[in-house]
Design a protein around this motif. Structure first.
Motif: not given
Length: 85
Positions: A40-63
């Motif tokens: 289903x499209x809703x699940x597909x979009x959820x999986x796409x968002x979960x696989x792509x880190x946000x800019x905030x997550x990238x900047x705050x990543x420890x490594x």
């Protein structure tokens, strides 16, 4: 998740789509090997968002997420200056 041979998936696509919407992702097999998933499209979009880190997550990543290769200083030969007449 149910499994559908490709011949059945093609012949009964409307049923495959309805089952996907009611029960969730459906696997399509080709010669017995899992080949594709109808989700289903809703699940597909959820999986796409979960696989792509946000800019905030990238900047705050420890490594860092990649290697930055910096060449050693003085390792390259310098060109001799060109004399202009």
């Amino acid at each position: 998740m149910s499994s559908w041979p490709v011949q059945d998936a093609k012949a009964r696509f409307s049923e495959l789509l309805e089952t996907c919407l009611k029960e969730g992702p459906q696997i399509v097999t080709k010669r017995g090997a899992e080949t594709a998933v109808l989700a289903p499209i809703g699940e597909w979009r959820r999986l796409q968002q979960a696989a792509r880190p946000s800019l905030k997550e990238l900047l705050l990543a420890p490594a860092p997420r990649g290697e930055l290769l910096i060449p050693k200083r003085g390792a390259r030969r310098r060109r001799s200056p060109v004399e202009i007449d």
